[in-house]
Design an enzyme around this catalytic site. Structure first.
Site, mmCIF file in Angstrom:
data_model
loop_
_atom_site.group_PDB
_atom_site.id
_atom_site.type_symbol
_atom_site.label_atom_id
_atom_site.label_comp_id
_atom_site.label_asym_id
_atom_site.label_seq_id
_atom_site.Cartn_x
_atom_site.Cartn_y
_atom_site.Cartn_z
ATOM 1 N N HIS A 132 0.870 -1.180 0.000
ATOM 2 C CA HIS A 132 0.000 0.000 0.000
ATOM 3 C C HIS A 132 0.910 1.234 0.000
ATOM 4 O O HIS A 132 2.020 1.193 0.542
ATOM 5 C CB HIS A 132 -0.840 -0.050 1.283
ATOM 6 C CG HIS A 132 -1.925 0.972 1.401
ATOM 7 N ND1 HIS A 132 -1.677 2.274 1.751
ATOM 8 C CD2 HIS A 132 -3.261 0.880 1.229
ATOM 9 C CE1 HIS A 132 -2.824 2.947 1.807
ATOM 10 N NE2 HIS A 132 -3.805 2.122 1.486
ATOM 11 N N ASP A 211 3.286 -4.246 8.188
ATOM 12 C CA ASP A 211 2.030 -3.521 8.018
ATOM 13 C C ASP A 211 0.900 -4.549 8.187
ATOM 14 O O ASP A 211 0.643 -5.358 7.304
ATOM 15 C CB ASP A 211 1.989 -2.882 6.619
ATOM 16 C CG ASP A 211 0.654 -2.196 6.342
ATOM 17 O OD1 ASP A 211 -0.224 -2.204 7.228
ATOM 18 O OD2 ASP A 211 0.490 -1.674 5.223
ATOM 19 N N GLN A 214 -4.237 -5.304 6.943
ATOM 20 C CA GLN A 214 -5.194 -6.277 6.391
ATOM 21 C C GLN A 214 -5.066 -7.640 7.063
ATOM 22 O O GLN A 214 -5.765 -8.584 6.673
ATOM 23 C CB GLN A 214 -4.989 -6.439 4.868
ATOM 24 C CG GLN A 214 -5.212 -5.164 4.074
ATOM 25 C CD GLN A 214 -6.681 -4.757 3.981
ATOM 26 O OE1 GLN A 214 -7.589 -5.539 4.300
ATOM 27 N NE2 GLN A 214 -6.941 -3.538 3.550
ATOM 28 N N LYS A 237 -10.613 -0.730 10.084
ATOM 29 C CA LYS A 237 -10.776 -1.969 9.310
ATOM 30 C C LYS A 237 -11.090 -3.158 10.218
ATOM 31 O O LYS A 237 -11.302 -4.262 9.755
ATOM 32 C CB LYS A 237 -9.511 -2.261 8.498
ATOM 33 C CG LYS A 237 -9.217 -1.216 7.417
ATOM 34 C CD LYS A 237 -8.059 -1.658 6.566
ATOM 35 C CE LYS A 237 -7.384 -0.514 5.834
ATOM 36 N NZ LYS A 237 -8.171 0.058 4.760
ATOM 37 N N CYS A 382 -4.723 2.367 -3.665
ATOM 38 C CA CYS A 382 -3.497 2.880 -3.050
ATOM 39 C C CYS A 382 -2.333 1.912 -3.245
ATOM 40 O O CYS A 382 -1.486 1.759 -2.343
ATOM 41 C CB CYS A 382 -3.681 3.189 -1.564
ATOM 42 S SG CYS A 382 -4.935 4.418 -1.246
HETATM 43 C C1 PLP Z 1 -2.280 -2.840 3.536
HETATM 44 C C2 PLP Z 1 -2.679 -1.468 3.985
HETATM 45 N N1 PLP Z 1 -1.777 -0.696 4.582
HETATM 46 C C3 PLP Z 1 -2.079 0.532 5.030
HETATM 47 C C4 PLP Z 1 -3.343 1.048 4.874
HETATM 48 C C5 PLP Z 1 -3.619 2.438 5.374
HETATM 49 O O1 PLP Z 1 -4.603 2.434 6.368
HETATM 50 P P1 PLP Z 1 -5.135 3.850 6.904
HETATM 51 O O2 PLP Z 1 -5.734 4.528 5.694
HETATM 52 O O3 PLP Z 1 -6.164 3.518 7.913
HETATM 53 O O4 PLP Z 1 -3.975 4.578 7.401
HETATM 54 C C6 PLP Z 1 -4.326 0.295 4.237
HETATM 55 C C7 PLP Z 1 -5.675 0.846 3.996
HETATM 56 O O5 PLP Z 1 -6.296 0.574 2.988
HETATM 57 C C8 PLP Z 1 -3.984 -1.006 3.780
HETATM 58 O O6 PLP Z 1 -4.879 -1.782 3.172
#
Ligand code: PLP
Length: 427
Positions: A132, A211, A214, A237, A382
């Protein structure tokens, strides 16, 4: 496609009972019942979370740590109790290992900013092409600031990390200082072997950042089993509210890191000629934190724990299996991630091509699905570098959580067949 009974009961979870906790799932969209298949984007919230937030704001609201009256003590108690719940949920050794942030993006920026303090030209940071943007851009900024080099894992044809290539190229080596990888891809659904890669990182003295955005919402989480040094995740999420996320870190590591943002609450002593800083986690929580949001996240964690994360994972596996089978039998669909369930999360992305070879833009797919009450996400999610790597601009993604039914998946499959006919004519 046949539409099965909405009140089906999963082997793992009583989904009808779960759904009754989510009032939004009873609403109509475009004159038909909502089929919400966008939980990888943000999950829906059970009543218990909304009630906990409103009870906090209506009965216990005050600032934390600095108000020495009853309400201040109650608010501080509730905020710190939420920290302890979140810590237990990911298997942290102690509550002080959880730093509250506003989301996963801020948690990853915190990691990059503080870990990067000692980086020099020639040092290397390793990510992957499936990340992401939140796990790419903070490291790019760090590389620009320090002169360090950003390198990345490529993927195989089936959408897994290309470990053979990484090994052959010596991707993780004695120059590597930080490896930062997603646990579960938000596009491909791939569950990465982070513990194995953490072994590679630790063997060369590098720090392993994961990270978990997910992963934590869908799978039982143990920071020890993940092998991570830092783990970022995001409340919205995992059935919690927006505006709250967390960075878990090994306490000794957190204690060795410099502050991120400066301000109230993160200090020990402030003088005009310099300041000293509070120990973790408060060192990293400048200013008034998201108090009610943390209380809401604590309630979300209670809710997920009561369901049981093994049961949640088993249920989502059933849904993902149904989705993968249905999509693989739908003409014109190209699946982007692993087609089997092994090491596979519940985010399922695909492209749709009509009978006459026209690729339907995901925004059109999304709009037609929405006209049939089905909510999915379309775009690059993203993850633009991943889409470039796959040779496509965008894709459509369906995703699930504990409340998702196979009937909703069938609604998606029906609506996709309709969309394909709408744009290309049935042949
Ligand atoms: C794998 C991953 N990392 C980071 C994020 C970023 O999350 P946030 O927008 O809540 O900061 C997301 C959100 O879609 C994601 O799917």
């Amino acid at each position: 496609m046949t539409v099965t009974d909405e009140t089906e009961v999963s082997m793992a979870l009583d989904v009808a009972a779960v759904r009754s906790d989510f009032p939004i799932l009873t609403r109509d969209v475009a004159g038909v019942p909502l089929a919400y298949l966008d939980s990888a984007n943000t999950s829906q919230k059970p009543r218990a979370v909304v009630d906990a937030i409103s009870d906090h704001l209506l009965r216990h609201n005050a600032n934390v740590a600095r108000a020495m009256h009853t309400l201040g003590a109650e608010a501080t108690g509730a905020f710190e109790a939420a920290r302890a719940k979140v810590a237990a949920f990911v298997g942290a050794a102690r509550p002080e290992e959880i730093v509250f942030t506003k989301n996963a993006s801020e948690a990853l920026n915190l990691a990059a900013h503080t870990l990067g303090a000692g980086l020099r030209p020639g040092d290397e940071i390793v990510v992957s092409v499936m990340e992401h943007h939140s796990n790419i851009v903070p490291w790019q900024l760090l590389a620009q600031r320090t002169g360090a080099t950003l390198r990345w894992f490529d993927i195989t044809a089936e959408g897994r990390l290309d470990l053979d290539r990484a090994r052959a190229e010596g991707l993780v080596n004695e120059r590597t200082r930080i490896v930062s990888l997603t646990w579960v891809s938000n596009v491909l659904g791939t569950v990465n072997p982070v513990a194995r890669i953490a072994g590679w990182a630790h063997a060369v003295g590098a720090t392993m950042v994961v990270d978990g955005s997910q992963g934590v919402p869908h799978l039982p989480t143990s920071v020890a089993e993940l092998g991570a040094d830092l783990l970022a995740f995001t409340g919205h999420k995992m059935l919690g509210p927006t505006g709250i996320g967390a960075l878990w870190g090994r306490y000794e590591l957190l204690a060795s890191l410099p502050p991120f943002l400066g301000g109230g609450e993160m200090i020990e002593v402030v003088r005009m000629d310099g300041s000293t800083y509070a120990p973790p986690p408060h060192r990293f929580e400048a200013g008034t934190p998201p108090i009610a949001e943390a209380v809401g996240l604590g309630a979300a964690v209670d809710y997920l724990t009561a369901l049981g994360m093994d049961a949640v994972a088993a249920h989502e596996r059933e849904i993902t299996e149904h989705l993968l089978t249905g999509l693989s039998q739908t003409p014109g669909v190209r699946l982007l991630g692993p087609a089997d369930l092994d090491d596979r999360g519940g985010a399922v992305s695909f492209t749709l091509t009509t009978a006459d070879g026209f690729e339907v833009h995901p925004h059109d797919v999304m709009q037609l699905l929405d006209s049939r009450g089905v909510a999915v996400r379309g775009g690059h999610h993203c993850a633009r570098p991943l889409h470039d790597r796959l040779g496509i601009a965008t894709s459509t993604r369906a995703s699930s959580h504990a409340y998702t039914t196979t009937a909703e998946v069938d609604r998606l499959l029906d609506a996709l067949a309709y969309t394909r006919d709408f744009f290309g004519g049935a042949r």
